[in-house]
Motif scaffolding. Sequence first.
Motif, PDB file in Angstrom:
ATOM      1  N   SER A 537       0.835  -1.213   0.000  1.00 46.58           N
ATOM      2  CA  SER A 537       0.000   0.000   0.000  1.00 46.58           C
ATOM      3  C   SER A 537       0.864   1.255   0.000  1.00 46.58           C
ATOM      4  O   SER A 537       0.586   2.228  -0.726  1.00 46.58           O
ATOM      5  CB  SER A 537      -0.921   0.003   1.224  1.00 46.58           C
ATOM      6  OG  SER A 537      -1.761  -1.136   1.216  1.00 46.58           O
ATOM      7  N   LEU A 538       1.930   1.258   0.823  1.00 51.44           N
ATOM      8  CA  LEU A 538       2.818   2.416   0.865  1.00 51.44           C
ATOM      9  C   LEU A 538       3.539   2.614  -0.462  1.00 51.44           C
ATOM     10  O   LEU A 538       3.672   3.748  -0.952  1.00 51.44           O
ATOM     11  CB  LEU A 538       3.828   2.243   2.001  1.00 51.44           C
ATOM     12  CG  LEU A 538       4.863   3.364   2.169  1.00 51.44           C
ATOM     13  CD1 LEU A 538       4.192   4.707   2.422  1.00 51.44           C
ATOM     14  CD2 LEU A 538       5.831   3.029   3.305  1.00 51.44           C
ATOM     15  N   ASN A 540       2.538   1.672  -3.463  1.00 52.51           N
ATOM     16  CA  ASN A 540       1.583   2.183  -4.450  1.00 52.51           C
ATOM     17  C   ASN A 540       1.296   3.658  -4.224  1.00 52.51           C
ATOM     18  O   ASN A 540       1.172   4.443  -5.169  1.00 52.51           O
ATOM     19  CB  ASN A 540       0.291   1.381  -4.386  1.00 52.51           C
ATOM     20  CG  ASN A 540       0.487  -0.074  -4.786  1.00 52.51           C
ATOM     21  OD1 ASN A 540       1.429  -0.397  -5.521  1.00 52.51           O
ATOM     22  ND2 ASN A 540      -0.375  -0.955  -4.309  1.00 52.51           N
ATOM     23  N   HIS A 541       1.196   4.045  -2.951  1.00 54.58           N
ATOM     24  CA  HIS A 541       0.915   5.452  -2.638  1.00 54.58           C
ATOM     25  C   HIS A 541       2.074   6.360  -3.064  1.00 54.58           C
ATOM     26  O   HIS A 541       1.851   7.485  -3.543  1.00 54.58           O
ATOM     27  CB  HIS A 541       0.668   5.593  -1.142  1.00 54.58           C
ATOM     28  CG  HIS A 541       0.466   7.010  -0.689  1.00 54.58           C
ATOM     29  ND1 HIS A 541      -0.689   7.710  -0.945  1.00 54.58           N
ATOM     30  CD2 HIS A 541       1.290   7.860  -0.012  1.00 54.58           C
ATOM     31  CE1 HIS A 541      -0.578   8.926  -0.447  1.00 54.58           C
ATOM     32  NE2 HIS A 541       0.613   9.043   0.125  1.00 54.58           N
ATOM     33  N   CYS A 544       2.773   5.193  -7.592  1.00 51.08           N
ATOM     34  CA  CYS A 544       1.806   5.052  -8.687  1.00 51.08           C
ATOM     35  C   CYS A 544       1.552   6.394  -9.381  1.00 51.08           C
ATOM     36  O   CYS A 544       1.309   6.443 -10.578  1.00 51.08           O
ATOM     37  CB  CYS A 544       0.493   4.461  -8.168  1.00 51.08           C
ATOM     38  SG  CYS A 544       0.571   2.663  -8.046  1.00 51.08           S
TER      39      CYS A 544
END
Length: 548
Positions: A537-538, A540-541, A544
Amino acid sequence: MLRRSRHFLPPRPRRRPRPRREAPAAEPPTPTYTRDVVRRVDAILRGHPWSAARPLLLSLPGLAWDSHTVARVLKAHPPLHKAFLFFRLAAGAGGGFRHDRFTYTSMLHLLGEAGRVPAMMRLLAEMLRAGVDPDAATFTTVMHWLAHAGDVDAAMRVWEEMRARKGKCRPTLVSYTACVKILFDAGRPAEAREVFQEMVAEGLRPSCKTYTVLIEHLANVGKFEATMEIMDKMQEAGVEPDKALCNILVQKCSRAGETSVMTRILQYMKENFIVLRRPIFLEALEALKANGESDNLLREVNPHLAFEGIECDPAFTDLGYITVRSTILYLLASRNWSAVEHMINEMTPKNIKVESHILSDIIQASCANCRPSCGLAVLRYSLRIGNELDRSAYGSLLGHYIRNGSFDLVFEIVEILIKSGCNLGTYLSSILIIKLACAGHSSTAVRIFGLLTTDKNVVTYTALMSAYFQDGKVDKALQLFLQMSANGVSACPGTYEVLIHGLQMAGRKQESEHYRRERMEMQWHLQYRNEHSPEDSLCNHLFCDFHG
């Protein structure tokens, strides 16, 4: 039909002229106050590098290059380097401004306070060459900081120079008081008494500060009855002891066990509504307990501390810790970074512990005020005593040195932290690698990645790949991607985003399309998974949307 005579008609009322409507008066211009200009100049000096601050200062509206404004800016204590550059800029800003004794004295004080005694003496020599006559405040400032640096003989030479200029510069009460204190602190009481007698012979009336210097010396040599005689004499002369004097005397009595003298001082404080500072209250309380005496008067004098559970709280039993903590908090509130740094350096070999949150606050505040040397001293102190600070404190210190381009120091700090067992965390480690890559120092980013132990995951791998791509090392980025897969670290969409974008920018479209298909296949499998790891998640944050 007969006409009515005009004489019988009522007179016509005269029309009053209508008042002319005057155009609305223009609003007077808003006055420009010196305090606002000084505040703006101080903000510019603290918030901008000199290359950007200089044109802003030269074009600042309302900034008058005169002695009063320049001295006010210097007394606001901006960062020393920029304060000196501002001092030089003022002399060449135009308008015929020349530095006088007020601006020179302000700059001398800043240099002395920062411990730059040779620079202070060079500036004093420059002042004399420029034909600016020093006044008593100038000589007193130089004398004080020379003695503070340990050169008492040089301080006394400055004193003799001031006395030799009686026609141009007569020593003031402040000068005499400073000289007496210097001599007492240096263990030369006979000379101090001679200076005091000379002051009285000159017709100068001792102030409360002068009496405080005398009383503190007598208390240091154990003559407490003599201190009370001096207190009686100063009251007869119309000078009332102030809060500072009472606090000093109570502290000296507490440490010497002179509770009878302390009781007399507390009685005076009660009659004049003077209270003790908390650390001194605790020392007095401990001294009364050790002598088996009642603390009722002490609590009456200090009602704000009377009902605290000091006796039951073991955290307050270490009086040295309480004094150090209170002093640090006071210096932090007054933003006296030179004093904080000096105090931390003095505490380091003594292993006096201070709470981690206070140390973290010092680092963040010192970096925000462009004094990273103080933050670095606190960091080394915390590592020595084994305190782990907040990650925000590490981030503030590292961020300041990154912005200043001190990348070798950044690597040194990270190396010290990791070898000391401090965990930077995935987020801070990856942000550090990204920022170094954006600054064009991918080699330092690689060295920091090599230091990581527990934080080598998909986020830090992706950050290093991004650093390689920004440096044009495409093959090394691909090799790192294969190494990540071989080490069992699964890629995420953020990793593929960096990989695809880097290959496209390098003109390797065929490989880019290969990894694009691989990403689509991965996303097709991920759609059936409801949970993602925090690292994914980190990553991708962060990546991305990293390339827009």
